[in-house]
Design an enzyme around this catalytic site. Structure first.
Site, mmCIF file in Angstrom:
data_model
loop_
_atom_site.group_PDB
_atom_site.id
_atom_site.type_symbol
_atom_site.label_atom_id
_atom_site.label_comp_id
_atom_site.label_asym_id
_atom_site.label_seq_id
_atom_site.Cartn_x
_atom_site.Cartn_y
_atom_site.Cartn_z
ATOM 1 N N GLU A 239 0.840 -1.214 0.000
ATOM 2 C CA GLU A 239 0.000 0.000 0.000
ATOM 3 C C GLU A 239 0.868 1.255 0.000
ATOM 4 O O GLU A 239 1.046 1.888 1.046
ATOM 5 C CB GLU A 239 -0.949 0.025 1.200
ATOM 6 C CG GLU A 239 -2.146 -0.887 1.064
ATOM 7 C CD GLU A 239 -3.161 -0.695 2.197
ATOM 8 O OE1 GLU A 239 -2.826 -0.021 3.202
ATOM 9 O OE2 GLU A 239 -4.278 -1.226 2.082
ATOM 10 N N GLU B 94 -6.721 -6.870 -1.130
ATOM 11 C CA GLU B 94 -7.347 -6.724 0.188
ATOM 12 C C GLU B 94 -8.761 -6.202 0.019
ATOM 13 O O GLU B 94 -8.990 -5.213 -0.699
ATOM 14 C CB GLU B 94 -6.583 -5.734 1.076
ATOM 15 C CG GLU B 94 -5.312 -6.272 1.690
ATOM 16 C CD GLU B 94 -4.719 -5.281 2.687
ATOM 17 O OE1 GLU B 94 -5.496 -4.474 3.256
ATOM 18 O OE2 GLU B 94 -3.494 -5.320 2.887
#
Length: 336
Positions: free
Chosen positions: A175, A264
Site C-alpha cells: 500500500e 485486500e
C-alpha cells in the site's frame, strides 16, 4: 383351491421408482456431507495475464479467491498445515496471501527469522496445492524505495528458491501511501528495479504492483503504465468506503487493458475495525465476480478488529471453525 396373487406391472413400477428415489436421496446426502477437496494448481497450472484476465494453462479465465494473513510477525503460529487445510476445505479457497510486513517489527527488524517463516508457510501452501501471493507489505514506510535494497535481496532469494513452482505470484509493494509518494516519482521507478530481479529467476511470473493512496488511486497509473507483461495492478476496497470511486477507476483501467486484482477487501470500513457492511460487501463481491476480478479477504487472524476471520478467543492448536467471528460466519455462509 387357493387364489394366486399376482403383483401387477403397475405395482412393480411403483416399487422400482421408490427404490430409485430412496437410493438417490441416500447418495445425495452422503456426498453432500463430504468435502470435495480441489487441486487448484494441479488443475490450472501456470497462470498468465491475457488482456485484463488471469488465464490458466488451458486458456480459460481463472479467478483467484482466498484470504490474506495479517502480519506474519504476529500470526505465524496460526499459519499451520492443519489451519490452512481447514480453510481450503471449508471455504473452498484456491489461494492465500502471505502478508510479510517490512516495518512494524517485521522483515526489516528480523530478516532471517521472518524469511524462514515465509518459506515455511510457502512450503505448506505448495503442499496444499494452493496459489500464493507473497506480499512485501509496506504500510508505515509508505514509500517502497525506503527499503529498496532489502527488497532487491529478498525477492532475488525468494524467487530463486521457488522459481520452479507455478504457485507463486509476487506482490512487490502493498500500500504505497503519503502525499509525496506518487506513481510517476516513487512507485513506478521502484517497480522497474524490482520486476527484472524477479524475472531473472522466474521469467514469466505474475507480478502485482501497488497503486497510490493505499491502492485506491489509478489516474497516473493508466496514463503511464509499466512496460512489462504479466502485471496486475492492486486495488483495495473496504465495504464502508468509496465504492463508486473504485468502480469508476476500475472501469477506466480495464478500458485501457490494464488488469486489476483486489489483494485486500473486507466487511468493515478502511480501518478494519468498524461496523460490518454486509449488503455493500455482497454487492462488491458480485461485481468482482461479474468482472472476473480476483480478490482476497482481509484477514485470516484472531485479532480484535471486526474484519478478522476468527474471534479473539481462538487459541493456537484448536479447530478454527469453532471460533469464526461474525465476519467469518458471513463469509462462509454467503460468499464462499
Amino acid at each position: 383351491m387357493k387364489e394366486k396373487k399376482f403383483i401387477n406391472k403397475k405395482n412393480i413400477f411403483t416399487i422400482i421408482i421408490c427404490i430409485l428415489i430412496i437410493s438417490f436421496c441416500f447418495i445425495y446426502f452422503y456426498f453432500k456431507n463430504i468435502n470435495v477437496v480441489s487441486s487448484p494448481v494441479s488443475e490450472n497450472g501456470k497462470l498468465n495475464i491475457v488482456n485484463t484476465n488471469i488465464i490458466n494453462e488451458h486458456g480459460e479465465i481463472f479467478n483467484l479467491k482466498g484470504f490474506s494473513s495479517s502480519g506474519i510477525q504476529w500470526t505465524y503460529e496460526m499459519l499451520t498445515y492443519e489451519n490452512l487445510k481447514t480453510l481450503k476445505e471449508n471455504f473452498d479457497i484456491n489461494s492465500f496471501r502471505i502478508a510479510m510486513y517490512t516495518d512494524e517489527n517485521g522483515y526489516i527488524a528480523n530478516p532471517n527469522f521472518i524469511y524462514n517463516k515465509v518459506c515455511d508457510i510457502t512450503d505448506i501452501l505448495i503442499e496444499l496445492d494452493l496459489y500464493i501471493i507473497l506480499d512485501w507489505h509496506i504500510l508505515n514506510d509508505g514509500d517502497p524505495n525506503i527499503y529498496i535494497e532489502e527488497s532487491k535481496e529478498f525477492f532475488d532469494n525468494y524467487s530463486n528458491k521457488y522459481k520452479n513452482y507455478p504457485n507463486i505470484l509476487y506482490e512487490i509493494c502493498n500500500e504505497p501511501n503519503g502525499t509525496t509518494v506518487t506513481w510517476n516519482d516513487s512507485i513506478k521507478p521502484y517497480a522497474e528495479k524490482i520486476i527484472p530481479i524477479i524475472r531473472n529467476n522466474n521469467p514469466n511470473s505474475i507480478i502485482i504492483v501497488g497503486t497510490p493512496h493505499w491502492c485506491t488511486k489509478f489516474s497516473d497509473v493508466h496514463e503511464n503504465p509499466l512496460n512489462f507483461e504479466n502485471i496486475l495492478y492492486s486495488c483495495h476496497y473496504y465495504a464502508g468506503t468509496y465504492l463508486n470511486d473504485i468502480k469508476d477507476n476500475i472501469k477506466i483501467m480495464k478500458s485501457k487493458n490494464l488488469p486489476i486484482i483486489v489483494t485486500e477487501t473486507g466487511l468493515t470500513d478502511k480501518t478494519g475495525d468498524s461496523n460490518l457492511y454486509f449488503d455493500e460487501f455482497k454487492n462488491w463481491i458480485d461485481y468482482l465476480t461479474d468482472e472476473n476480478i480476483s480478490w482476497f479477504y482481509w484477514s485470516f487472524s484472531n485479532t480484535s478488529p471486526s474484519s478478522s476471520l476468527l474471534n479473539k478467543n481462538y487459541k493456537y492448536g484448536e479447530n478454527i471453525m469453532k471460533y469464526l467471528s461474525n465476519s467469518g460466519k458471513y463469509i462462509l455462509e454467503n460468499i464462499l
